[in-house]
Design a protein around this motif. Sequence first.
Motif, PDB file in Angstrom:
ATOM      1  N   ARG A 155       0.851  -1.186   0.000  1.00 10.47           N
ATOM      2  CA  ARG A 155       0.000   0.000   0.000  1.00 10.47           C
ATOM      3  C   ARG A 155       0.887   1.236   0.000  1.00 10.47           C
ATOM      4  O   ARG A 155       1.789   1.375   0.835  1.00 10.47           O
ATOM      5  CB  ARG A 155      -0.901   0.006   1.224  1.00 10.47           C
ATOM      6  CG  ARG A 155      -1.939   1.121   1.192  1.00 10.47           C
ATOM      7  CD  ARG A 155      -2.839   1.047   2.415  1.00 10.47           C
ATOM      8  NE  ARG A 155      -3.968   1.952   2.291  1.00 10.47           N
ATOM      9  CZ  ARG A 155      -5.209   1.650   2.595  1.00 10.47           C
ATOM     10  NH1 ARG A 155      -5.487   0.447   3.036  1.00 10.47           N
ATOM     11  NH2 ARG A 155      -6.174   2.525   2.477  1.00 10.47           N
ATOM     12  N   LEU A 156       0.643   2.139  -0.939  1.00  3.62           N
ATOM     13  CA  LEU A 156       1.487   3.322  -1.078  1.00  3.62           C
ATOM     14  C   LEU A 156       0.959   4.512  -0.293  1.00  3.62           C
ATOM     15  O   LEU A 156       1.612   5.017   0.605  1.00  3.62           O
ATOM     16  CB  LEU A 156       1.609   3.695  -2.563  1.00  3.62           C
ATOM     17  CG  LEU A 156       2.356   2.700  -3.445  1.00  3.62           C
ATOM     18  CD1 LEU A 156       2.325   3.151  -4.896  1.00  3.62           C
ATOM     19  CD2 LEU A 156       3.787   2.530  -2.971  1.00  3.62           C
ATOM     20  N   THR A 157      -0.234   4.965  -0.656  1.00  5.91           N
ATOM     21  CA  THR A 157      -0.797   6.136   0.004  1.00  5.91           C
ATOM     22  C   THR A 157      -2.269   6.265  -0.342  1.00  5.91           C
ATOM     23  O   THR A 157      -2.735   5.717  -1.347  1.00  5.91           O
ATOM     24  CB  THR A 157      -0.047   7.416  -0.439  1.00  5.91           C
ATOM     25  OG1 THR A 157      -0.471   8.525   0.348  1.00  5.91           O
ATOM     26  CG2 THR A 157      -0.308   7.736  -1.899  1.00  5.91           C
ATOM     27  N   ASP A 158      -3.003   6.995   0.480  1.00  7.11           N
ATOM     28  CA  ASP A 158      -4.381   7.363   0.157  1.00  7.11           C
ATOM     29  C   ASP A 158      -4.372   8.679  -0.605  1.00  7.11           C
ATOM     30  O   ASP A 158      -3.440   9.486  -0.481  1.00  7.11           O
ATOM     31  CB  ASP A 158      -5.205   7.522   1.425  1.00  7.11           C
ATOM     32  CG  ASP A 158      -5.422   6.206   2.151  1.00  7.11           C
ATOM     33  OD1 ASP A 158      -5.286   5.138   1.509  1.00  7.11           O
ATOM     34  OD2 ASP A 158      -5.711   6.241   3.357  1.00  7.11           O
ATOM     35  N   TYR A 159      -5.403   8.890  -1.395  1.00  2.38           N
ATOM     36  CA  TYR A 159      -5.575  10.179  -2.074  1.00  2.38           C
ATOM     37  C   TYR A 159      -7.059  10.510  -2.117  1.00  2.38           C
ATOM     38  O   TYR A 159      -7.907   9.631  -1.909  1.00  2.38           O
ATOM     39  CB  TYR A 159      -4.963  10.159  -3.478  1.00  2.38           C
ATOM     40  CG  TYR A 159      -5.535   9.105  -4.412  1.00  2.38           C
ATOM     41  CD1 TYR A 159      -6.590   9.399  -5.277  1.00  2.38           C
ATOM     42  CD2 TYR A 159      -5.021   7.809  -4.425  1.00  2.38           C
ATOM     43  CE1 TYR A 159      -7.101   8.448  -6.139  1.00  2.38           C
ATOM     44  CE2 TYR A 159      -5.539   6.854  -5.273  1.00  2.38           C
ATOM     45  CZ  TYR A 159      -6.575   7.174  -6.133  1.00  2.38           C
ATOM     46  OH  TYR A 159      -7.091   6.214  -6.971  1.00  2.38           O
ATOM     47  N   SER A 258      -6.941   4.523  -2.675  1.00  2.00           N
ATOM     48  CA  SER A 258      -5.554   4.185  -2.346  1.00  2.00           C
ATOM     49  C   SER A 258      -4.811   3.743  -3.598  1.00  2.00           C
ATOM     50  O   SER A 258      -5.405   3.183  -4.525  1.00  2.00           O
ATOM     51  CB  SER A 258      -5.506   3.048  -1.322  1.00  2.00           C
ATOM     52  OG  SER A 258      -6.161   3.404  -0.128  1.00  2.00           O
ATOM     53  N   ALA A 281       7.917   4.321  -4.213  1.00  2.00           N
ATOM     54  CA  ALA A 281       6.908   4.454  -3.157  1.00  2.00           C
ATOM     55  C   ALA A 281       7.068   5.777  -2.416  1.00  2.00           C
ATOM     56  O   ALA A 281       6.084   6.493  -2.174  1.00  2.00           O
ATOM     57  CB  ALA A 281       7.016   3.285  -2.182  1.00  2.00           C
ATOM     58  N   ARG A 285       4.289   8.979  -2.387  1.00  2.00           N
ATOM     59  CA  ARG A 285       3.751   9.527  -1.136  1.00  2.00           C
ATOM     60  C   ARG A 285       4.030  11.027  -1.044  1.00  2.00           C
ATOM     61  O   ARG A 285       3.142  11.814  -0.683  1.00  2.00           O
ATOM     62  CB  ARG A 285       4.374   8.799   0.052  1.00  2.00           C
ATOM     63  CG  ARG A 285       3.966   7.346   0.184  1.00  2.00           C
ATOM     64  CD  ARG A 285       4.446   6.765   1.499  1.00  2.00           C
ATOM     65  NE  ARG A 285       4.278   5.321   1.529  1.00  2.00           N
ATOM     66  CZ  ARG A 285       5.264   4.446   1.375  1.00  2.00           C
ATOM     67  NH1 ARG A 285       6.504   4.871   1.214  1.00  2.00           N
ATOM     68  NH2 ARG A 285       5.016   3.154   1.403  1.00  2.00           N
ATOM     69  N   GLN A 286       5.244  11.415  -1.336  1.00  2.00           N
ATOM     70  CA  GLN A 286       5.620  12.819  -1.211  1.00  2.00           C
ATOM     71  C   GLN A 286       4.900  13.682  -2.237  1.00  2.00           C
ATOM     72  O   GLN A 286       4.456  14.796  -1.914  1.00  2.00           O
ATOM     73  CB  GLN A 286       7.134  12.966  -1.364  1.00  2.00           C
ATOM     74  CG  GLN A 286       7.929  12.384  -0.211  1.00  2.00           C
ATOM     75  CD  GLN A 286       9.430  12.496  -0.407  1.00  2.00           C
ATOM     76  OE1 GLN A 286       9.924  12.621  -1.544  1.00  2.00           O
ATOM     77  NE2 GLN A 286      10.181  12.443   0.677  1.00  2.00           N
ATOM     78  N   ALA A 289       1.143  14.115  -1.380  1.00  2.00           N
ATOM     79  CA  ALA A 289       1.024  15.029  -0.238  1.00  2.00           C
ATOM     80  C   ALA A 289       1.296  16.473  -0.674  1.00  2.00           C
ATOM     81  O   ALA A 289       0.592  17.399  -0.253  1.00  2.00           O
ATOM     82  CB  ALA A 289       1.988  14.619   0.865  1.00  2.00           C
TER      83      ALA A 289
END
Length: 305
Positions: A155-159, A258, A281, A285-286, A289
Amino acid sequence: MDWDDLRIFLTVAREESLSGAGKRLGIDASTVGRRVARLEGALGAKLFVKTPQGYALAPEGERLLPHAELAESALSGAREALSGPGDLTGQLRIGAPDGCANYLLPQICAKLCENHPGLEIQIVALPRVFNLSRREADMAIAVSQPQAGRLVVQRLTDYQLHLAGHDDYLKSHPPITSRDDLRGHRMIGYIPDMIFDRELDYLTETGMDWAQLTSNSVSVQTQAVRAGAGLGIVHDFAIPFCPGVRRILTDQISLRRSFWLIRHADDRRSQRMNRLAEALALGIRQEVARLQALLAVESPSQVHT
């Protein structure tokens, strides 16, 4: 058994055609056919069955496949052990849904290429699920977690996504203060029978069951919103690339999804692939964000509720 023949066997198995394998390997299809025949002769077994769709693995080929993949992984590991943990080099093919490929990966991959000059990155943007067993990509980004296959899933990140429209459209059409007001507006969304993942069925969550302008590409949908063609669900991380596009009904319609990074199970033994996965990954994420944070500075007048 010649490793180069095994390499050709693997490529034909993944491309399912002699011509496709030839293009991938940089040799002509007739040479691919001769090398496959030579390997079959050496093993005394028929590895492929010719079908109207191309070349399918015969039962003997199915049994050989995992051993050939192990040999490929071992050879890659040997190269890494000799080259050491320096710069990342070689080719990396990343498969991704077109929203991620258009709005996130260019910035991330630019930094990777700058930090590792010997790295060649290919971004394959397709509105469908990638088949890693056929090596359509070295790693893939998906919007839902796969439930089958020999895969490594992270799992990488939510958006977030919101309903949005362009200022020009919003100014020239009736005001929107609730979901009920959407009935009088043009909607933009996916072609219903081309939604390849249930996570992409955005409009259902708005209460709308029909769109006047549709595409199988979320990037095309976003550009249609930017062109003032109507209202659509837009990734928050895409909005900074679309001047004049504003989120609406943010207190009533807000979607969360996600991103998942998917790799072939055999790649866990590769330090190179582990390092590339870690860098990709972190970059995703960065970047998600960073882009979503840009919307946090919107003034109340810029967000239509």
